[in-house]
Design a protein around this motif. Structure first.
Motif, PDB file in Angstrom:
ATOM      1  N   ASP A   1       2.969  -9.208   3.029  1.00  0.00           N
ATOM      2  CA  ASP A   1       3.218  -8.520   1.763  1.00  0.00           C
ATOM      3  C   ASP A   1       2.600  -7.122   1.757  1.00  0.00           C
ATOM      4  OD1 ASP A   1       4.565 -10.713   0.837  1.00  0.00           O
ATOM      5  OD2 ASP A   1       2.863 -11.530  -0.293  1.00  0.00           O
ATOM      6  N   ARG A   2       1.405  -7.014   2.351  1.00  0.00           N
ATOM      7  CA  ARG A   2       0.759  -5.705   2.418  1.00  0.00           C
ATOM      8  C   ARG A   2       1.589  -4.741   3.267  1.00  0.00           C
ATOM      9  NH1 ARG A   2      -3.751  -7.206   4.232  1.00  0.00           N
ATOM     10  NH2 ARG A   2      -3.811  -6.361   6.351  1.00  0.00           N
ATOM     11  N   LYS A   3       2.125  -5.223   4.371  1.00  0.00           N
ATOM     12  CA  LYS A   3       2.958  -4.381   5.233  1.00  0.00           C
ATOM     13  C   LYS A   3       4.230  -3.940   4.501  1.00  0.00           C
ATOM     14  CE  LYS A   3       5.016  -4.182   9.848  1.00  0.00           C
ATOM     15  NZ  LYS A   3       6.263  -3.571   9.380  1.00  0.00           N
ATOM     16  N   LYS A   4       4.830  -4.854   3.729  1.00  0.00           N
ATOM     17  CA  LYS A   4       6.035  -4.507   2.971  1.00  0.00           C
ATOM     18  C   LYS A   4       5.748  -3.417   1.950  1.00  0.00           C
ATOM     19  CE  LYS A   4       8.268  -9.057   3.349  1.00  0.00           C
ATOM     20  NZ  LYS A   4       8.664 -10.284   2.616  1.00  0.00           N
ATOM     21  N   LEU A   5       4.609  -3.536   1.276  1.00  0.00           N
ATOM     22  CA  LEU A   5       4.239  -2.526   0.280  1.00  0.00           C
ATOM     23  C   LEU A   5       3.990  -1.163   0.926  1.00  0.00           C
ATOM     24  CD1 LEU A   5       1.843  -4.651  -1.985  1.00  0.00           C
ATOM     25  CD2 LEU A   5       4.126  -3.814  -2.585  1.00  0.00           C
TER      26      LEU A   5
END
Length: 579
Positions: A401-405
Motif C-alpha cells: 500500500d505504501r508503494k502504491k501511494l
C-alpha cells in the motif's frame, strides 16, 4: 614584557545582552576595534544592534578571516569562536601587531591544545587578557535559544554518523541528559556559583522523535506560516523587491508589530493589523491632511490600508512596518490559496488528531488523501508531508500500500528517502497485524482537543502536555527519570497531584486575550527549560510563550536548531541514502 597568560571564566547571566555590552566596556581606552569570526558575529548580532556597538566606542567591526587594515594606535577586542581557524588568524595578528593590543574573548571554553598554542607563542605579550564567556549560542528570541547546528540532526539519528552511532531514542536521550547534568555541575563548581534565593529550575531533555507531527504539519500562525511559505532566511530575514532593488528586513523584537502578531493565527493577524493601523490613524488625525479621505477614515481591507499608508509620508518608519506586514500577510494568504492548503491542512489535522473537525473518528483517510497525492498542482514536499502524517497516524502501512501511494504521488526515489528514514526516529513504517492500540497520550488528546478555535489548527504540540503534566505532578518517573535521585524530592515544591491548573485549550485562544501586566507577573516557582535535540518547530516556540503567559511561569526552550517543514524533510532525506 611577556607575562604568563591566565584564562578567566565569566559567570553566565540571564541578561545575555549585558554580558556582551560588558565585554565591549571592559576596554575603556578610547576608540576600539571589534574583531569577530563568521560564527561569533552571529552570536553578537542576535543580542545587540549596531548602535549598541558604536555607543561603546567601537569604530569598526571586522572579520578575522579576511584581510584588514592595520590600526596600530588602537586596542582590539577579539570576540572569537574557540576553533583552530580563528586561533590561527589570531596568532597571525599577534605576529603582525596590527593593533596596539588584543583583549581576547572566546564564546566558549578553549581546548587545552588551542590555549597552549596561544600561551607558547613568542608574541603572547600582544594579548592583554583571555576570557571565556560561555555564550556559544544564539539568543533567537526572549525565550528561545538555539545553537544553529542543523548537522546535529544527522549526528543524532543517522546510522552512518560517527558522533552518536547507535545512540538513538531513549538510550541517546538518557546519555545526553546525563552529559548535560554533568556539564552543569562542573560549570557550577568552576564558576563558584552561589545558590539562588529561588526554587531550582528543571530541564527536560527530549529529542525530535518526541513529536514528529509538529515539524510536518502546516501551522497557520503568522511567524510559522511566514517561515514555511515565504521561507525567511534564518527565521528572521525577509527579502522583498523594490523595483530593481532587493531589500532585506530583519524581523526581531525591535519591531513591535512583528512581536505582537507573530504568534497569532493568520486570520487574527490580518484583523489585528487592520485594527492597529486604524487606531494609529485615529490617534494621529491632527497630523493627517483632511483632504486625504482614505487616511482620515481608516481602512477596512489590506488594499485600503496600502492606499492610506502611501498618503502618510510624515510617518516613514511606522509606514514601513505596516507596509511590510501587510505585504507579508498578503503573500501568506496568496500561497495558502495557490497551494490548496485549505484541503491539505484539513486532512493533515484529521490524521494528526485522529478526529475530524466535527469530532468524529477518522476511518478512511485514503479516500481524501489519494486525490491530493495525484494532483499535479500539489508540490512534492506537501505530498511527502501528507504521506508521513498518514504513516504515523496509522502506526505503519502495508508495504504494498505504501508503494502504491508513492506511485500515485509520483515521489522521486531520492525524495522517498525522507519517508523511509522515518524508521531511524523510531516510527513504524510497516503495518503489523492486530488491532491498533490507542496510547494514553492519544486518549488524552482525543478527550481534550475538541474545543479549539480553528478547524485547521486543531493539533496541540506535545510539549504543551509535558509542561501541564509536570506542573500538575502527573509525569511518571519511568518516562521522565531524574538524572540524580536527590533532585526528585526537592523539585517543584508547589506541585500537588490534586492541584487544579488552567486549561490551555479554551475555545478562545489565549493569545487573543492580552493582559497588560502579564509580562511582569510570573510565579516564584522554578524555571522550566526544555532542551530539544534535533530541532524545535515554530509551533513549539509559540507554545512556550503561550504556556508562560497562561501559567505565569518562566519557561524557555533551548534547541540545536529551529526547524521548518522543508528543512526537516531535507534532513530526513540525508540520514541514510538507499541506493
Amino acid at each position: 614584557m611577556a607575562t604568563d597568560l591566565v584564562r578567566k571564566s565569566k559567570d553566565f547571566a540571564i541578561n545575555f545582552k549585558g554580558i556582551l555590552v560588558d565585554m565591549l566596556r571592559s576596554v575603556s581606552n578610547g576608540w576600539k576595534i571589534l574583531i569577530t569570526d563568521p560564527i561569533s558575529v552571529k552570536v553578537i548580532s542576535a543580542a545587540v544592534k549596531m548602535y549598541d556597538i558604536t555607543d561603546e566606542n567601537i569604530m569598526v567591526v571586522e572579520d578575522i578571516t579576511k584581510g584588514r587594515q592595520p590600526y596600530p594606535a588602537y586596542q582590539a577586542i577579539y570576540f572569537l569562536t574557540p576553533m583552530a581557524k580563528s586561533v590561527d588568524a589570531l596568532l597571525n595578528d599577534m605576529k603582525a601587531k596590527i593593533y596596539a593590543g588584543g583583549h581576547i574573548f572566546f564564546t566558549a571554553a578553549l581546548s587545552d591544545g588551542l590555549f597552549k598554542k596561544i600561551a607558547t607563542s613568542p608574541y603572547k605579550g600582544y594579548i592583554k587578557n583571555i576570557t571565556e564567556l560561555f555564550v556559544d549560542f544564539i539568543a533567537f528570541e526572549s525565550k528561545v535559544i538555539t545553537f544553529e547546528r542543523p548537522e546535529s540532526f544527522y549526528h543524532f539519528y543517522s546510522p552512518d554518523s560517527h558522533e552518536f552511532q547507535e545512540e538513538i531514542n531513549f538510550i541517546a536521550e538518557k546519555r545526553l541528559a546525563l552529559t548535560i547534568q554533568d556539564k552543569l555541575d562542573r560549570y557550577s563548581r568552576m564558576a563558584n556559583m552561589e545558590p539562588l534565593d529561588r526554587p531550582r529550575a528543571v530541564m527536560f531533555v527530549i529529542d525530535r522523535s518526541f513529536d514528529v507531527f509538529s515539524p510536518i504539519l502546516h501551522e497557520f500562525t503568522y511567524q510559522a506560516m511566514a517561515n514555511d511559505l515565504l521561507e525567511l532566511v534564518d527565521g528572521r530575514k525577509y527579502s522583498s523587491s523594490q523595483g530593481a532593488d532587493e531589500k532585506e528586513t530583519i524581523l526581531d523584537d525591535t519591531d513591535n508589530i512583528w512581536e505582537g502578531l507573530r504568534h497569532t493565527h493568520i486570520a487574527e493577524t490580518i484583523n489585528n493589523l487592520l485594527n492597529n493601523f486604524n487606531k494609529f490613524v485615529s490617534e494621529n488625525k491632527a497630523a493627517i491632511s483632511t483632504s486625504q479621505r482614505s487616511a482620515a477614515t481608516g481602512a477596512n481591507t489590506l488594499k485600503e490600508m496600502r492606499d492610506t499608508i502611501n498618503a502618510l509620508p510624515q510617518f516613514q518608519e511606522l509606514k514601513g512596518k505596516f507596509s511590510l506586514h501587510m505585504t507579508m500577510a498578503q503573500e501568506c494568504m496568496a500561497e495558502f490559496e495557490r497551494k490548496k492548503l485549505n484541503k491539505i491542512a484539513s486532512i493533515e489535522q484529521d490524521m494528526a488528531t485522529g478526529l475530524t473537525a466535527d469530532g468524529s473518528e477518522v476511518k478512511n483517510p485514503v479516500a481524501d488523501l489519494a486525490p491530493l497525492l495525484a494532483d499535479r498542482d500539489v508540490s512534492i514536499v506537501d505530498k511527502i508531508r501528507l504521506l508521513i502524517l498518514f504513516i504515523i497516524s496509522r502506526e505503519g502501512v502495508n508495504d504494498n500500500d505504501r508503494k502504491k501511494l508513492l506511485d500515485i504521488a509520483k515521489i522521486p526515489f531520492d525524495d522517498a528517502n525522507a519517508i523511509t528514514n522515518l524508521a531511524l526516529l523510531g516510527i513504524k513504517l510497516s503495518k503489523s497485524s492486530g488491532k491498533k492500540k490507542v496510547s494514553k497520550k492519544e486518549k488524552k488528546r482525543k478527550k481534550r482537543d475538541d474545543d479549539v478555535p480553528y478547524e485547521l489548527s486543531r493539533y496541540i504540540p506535545n510539549i504543551k502536555y509535558l509542561i501541564e503534566d509536570y506542573i500538575a505532578n502527573q509525569l511518571t518517573p519511568s518516562d521522565y527519570p531524574y538524572m540524580r535521585e536527590s533532585d526528585a524530592a526537592e523539585d517543584n515544591p508547589d506541585n500537588s497531584g490534586s492541584k487544579k491548573i488552567t486549561s490551555l485549550r479554551n475555545a478562545k485562544p489565549t493569545w487573543q486575550t492580552k493582559n497588560k501586566d502579564s509580562k511582569d507577573k510570573t510565579s516564584s516557582t522554578g524555571r522550566i527549560i526544555l532542551f530539544i535535540a534535533g530541532g524545535a518547530t515554530y509551533a513549539e516556540l509559540r507554545t512556550i510563550y503561550e504556556c508562560a503567559s497562561s501559567l505565569k511561569r518562566e519557561i524557555y526552550i533551548v534547541t540545536t536548531d529551529v526547524l521548518t517543514p522543508k528543512k526537516f524533510i531535507g534532513q530526513l532525506k540525508e540520514l541514510k541514502k538507499v541506493e
